[in-house]
Design a protein around this motif. Sequence first.
Motif, PDB file in Angstrom:
ATOM      1  N   LEU A   1       0.821  -1.215   0.000  1.00  0.00           N
ATOM      2  CA  LEU A   1       0.000   0.000   0.000  1.00  0.00           C
ATOM      3  C   LEU A   1       0.859   1.270   0.000  1.00  0.00           C
ATOM      4  O   LEU A   1       2.075   1.215   0.103  1.00  0.00           O
ATOM      5  N   SER A   2       0.191   2.414  -0.186  1.00  0.00           N
ATOM      6  CA  SER A   2       0.798   3.737  -0.321  1.00  0.00           C
ATOM      7  C   SER A   2       1.871   3.702  -1.404  1.00  0.00           C
ATOM      8  O   SER A   2       1.878   2.826  -2.257  1.00  0.00           O
ATOM      9  N   HIS A   3       2.795   4.665  -1.380  1.00  0.00           N
ATOM     10  CA  HIS A   3       3.849   4.654  -2.395  1.00  0.00           C
ATOM     11  C   HIS A   3       4.874   3.564  -2.133  1.00  0.00           C
ATOM     12  O   HIS A   3       5.573   3.120  -3.054  1.00  0.00           O
ATOM     13  N   PHE A   4       4.932   3.067  -0.885  1.00  0.00           N
ATOM     14  CA  PHE A   4       5.864   1.997  -0.577  1.00  0.00           C
ATOM     15  C   PHE A   4       5.501   0.722  -1.366  1.00  0.00           C
ATOM     16  O   PHE A   4       6.359   0.090  -1.974  1.00  0.00           O
ATOM     17  N   GLY A   5       4.223   0.347  -1.318  1.00  0.00           N
ATOM     18  CA  GLY A   5       3.792  -0.837  -2.043  1.00  0.00           C
ATOM     19  C   GLY A   5       3.919  -0.684  -3.550  1.00  0.00           C
ATOM     20  O   GLY A   5       4.195  -1.641  -4.260  1.00  0.00           O
ATOM     21  N   LEU A   6       3.709   0.529  -4.030  1.00  0.00           N
ATOM     22  CA  LEU A   6       3.805   0.800  -5.464  1.00  0.00           C
ATOM     23  C   LEU A   6       5.222   0.569  -5.974  1.00  0.00           C
ATOM     24  O   LEU A   6       5.422   0.112  -7.105  1.00  0.00           O
ATOM     25  N   ARG A   7       6.209   0.858  -5.144  1.00  0.00           N
ATOM     26  CA  ARG A   7       7.605   0.830  -5.596  1.00  0.00           C
ATOM     27  C   ARG A   7       8.347  -0.442  -5.205  1.00  0.00           C
ATOM     28  O   ARG A   7       9.520  -0.600  -5.553  1.00  0.00           O
ATOM     29  N   GLU A   8       7.691  -1.365  -4.466  1.00  0.00           N
ATOM     30  CA  GLU A   8       8.368  -2.583  -4.024  1.00  0.00           C
ATOM     31  C   GLU A   8       8.912  -3.395  -5.199  1.00  0.00           C
ATOM     32  O   GLU A   8       9.991  -3.967  -5.120  1.00  0.00           O
ATOM     33  N   PHE A   9       8.140  -3.488  -6.268  1.00  0.00           N
ATOM     34  CA  PHE A   9       8.573  -4.269  -7.424  1.00  0.00           C
ATOM     35  C   PHE A   9       8.888  -3.349  -8.596  1.00  0.00           C
ATOM     36  O   PHE A   9       8.407  -3.536  -9.712  1.00  0.00           O
ATOM     37  N   CYS A  10       9.670  -2.323  -8.299  1.00  0.00           N
ATOM     38  CA  CYS A  10      10.145  -1.390  -9.313  1.00  0.00           C
ATOM     39  C   CYS A  10      11.663  -1.329  -9.307  1.00  0.00           C
ATOM     40  O   CYS A  10      12.300  -1.582  -8.281  1.00  0.00           O
ATOM     41  N   ASN A  11      12.225  -0.965 -10.430  1.00  0.00           N
ATOM     42  CA  ASN A  11      13.628  -0.617 -10.530  1.00  0.00           C
ATOM     43  C   ASN A  11      13.725   0.892 -10.354  1.00  0.00           C
ATOM     44  O   ASN A  11      13.238   1.655 -11.184  1.00  0.00           O
ATOM     45  N   ALA A  12      14.317   1.333  -9.231  1.00  0.00           N
ATOM     46  CA  ALA A  12      14.525   2.764  -9.017  1.00  0.00           C
ATOM     47  C   ALA A  12      15.742   3.158  -9.854  1.00  0.00           C
ATOM     48  O   ALA A  12      16.881   3.173  -9.377  1.00  0.00           O
ATOM     49  N   GLN A  13      15.482   3.468 -11.104  1.00  0.00           N
ATOM     50  CA  GLN A  13      16.564   3.677 -12.077  1.00  0.00           C
ATOM     51  C   GLN A  13      17.075   5.118 -12.041  1.00  0.00           C
ATOM     52  O   GLN A  13      16.304   6.073 -12.186  1.00  0.00           O
TER      53      GLN A  13
END
Length: 458
Positions: A440-452
């Motif tokens: 949830l929130s922006h944390f859940g949104l970015r869990e499976f992202c590449n912070a490129q």
Amino acid sequence: MRTEAISINPATGAEIARYPMLDGPALEQRVAAASVAFADWRTSDIKRRSQAFRRLADTLDARHETLARLITLEMGKPITAARAEVDKCAWLARWYADNLIDLLADETPDVGGDGQAVVSYRPLGVVLAVMPWNFPLWQVLRAAVPIMCAGNGFLLKHADNVQGSAWALAECFEAAGFPPGLFGVVHADRALVTGLLADPRIVGVTVTAGVTAGAALASEAGRHIKKSLLELGGSDPFIVLADADLDRAVAAAIDARFQNCGQVCIAAKRIIVAAPIMEAFVARFVEAARVIRIGDPLDPATDMGPMARVRARAELDDQVRRSVAMGARVLLGGEIPDGPGSYYPPTVLVGVTADMPVCAEETFGPVAAIMSAADAEDAVRIGNDSVFGLSAALWTADVEAGTRLALHIEAGAVFVNGMSASDPRVPIGGVKQSGYGRELSHFGLREFCNAQLRWVRP
């Protein structure tokens, strides 16, 4: 190897339906379809994704009563609570749709005059999800919506007893116009599902389950250098200090322990009460628990339906009996009733200690273990005396002191003068054996992202 899953109505014990399980070739088709859909979805702009999730919310609204009734039939949740679950799922989808542009916005770290640095959140691929039965729609969408909003694909391995809910969700995504296969159901034998983590098209796994199952999946993911997110339940403390508003604290404790028949990861499982108010709290709590209306979950007047499975009821009853043998006292309930279904009464235990099963283990059912603490410091010590650390609640009239005290509680979330709850606007997740990562929130949104990072110098 099993070939089908059977859905049983926990209120009656009657069979609802049978669902075939996928074999290897069928599983490969689902993975291939999700991979193709991801290739399209990952390049979609934020506006397209937002529109898709607004349509999903509209679809959930349009099928509201059908979905709610299905939840109730499959796992025994009272129909009023099932309707609230569908409403919450629609809110979740709309919240992400409304906020997605801001949540996925590029970040621009200040690197002075040394060019321009930009961090973009890029999707990773297709994520495997192993989900439980206690909130058949919410648990799935709590994971799926942020993961898919980020541009990923999603393959769901749902619990055996709520397969109807899994397929109903797949139909909702299809009706909302998502790319075919982007949200897929992969109900198969456990070994086949675990084997998916070796597939290069699967980039990680999100799990809501028990510690043993979560550890096994995380281990397999780690073996293939893949991301895992674990929410493995808890034994959440509900701390009531001597200056707390007793009426409010008792009412919240009843809801926090007995909602969804106690089958909630963030339920108040250990109620820790300051010694000066222990007697008054227990008396009010027992009387409030005594009048909880147990019955047909399809009846809107019912407060509490059956537990979801007979096996789960047997495990809970065993925890109670072992605790009583160690010295706990039963003030209410504690006996399996006669009759059909997997009903278990609201049960209250006192005289419990940290080594008893109702405290040392997760009690996933309507059993409240009430403990006494000498003071605030002792209450926090007792609350932290657990292998789990998912959530906690703290009740006190001194909000400032309570807020400071919350920093010493070993949990992923602490609610001061409120009961633990999940909300799309804030993260949920635990520490210790409750797992790691956040939904949830922006944390859940970015869990499976590449912070490129893109750092461009002149």
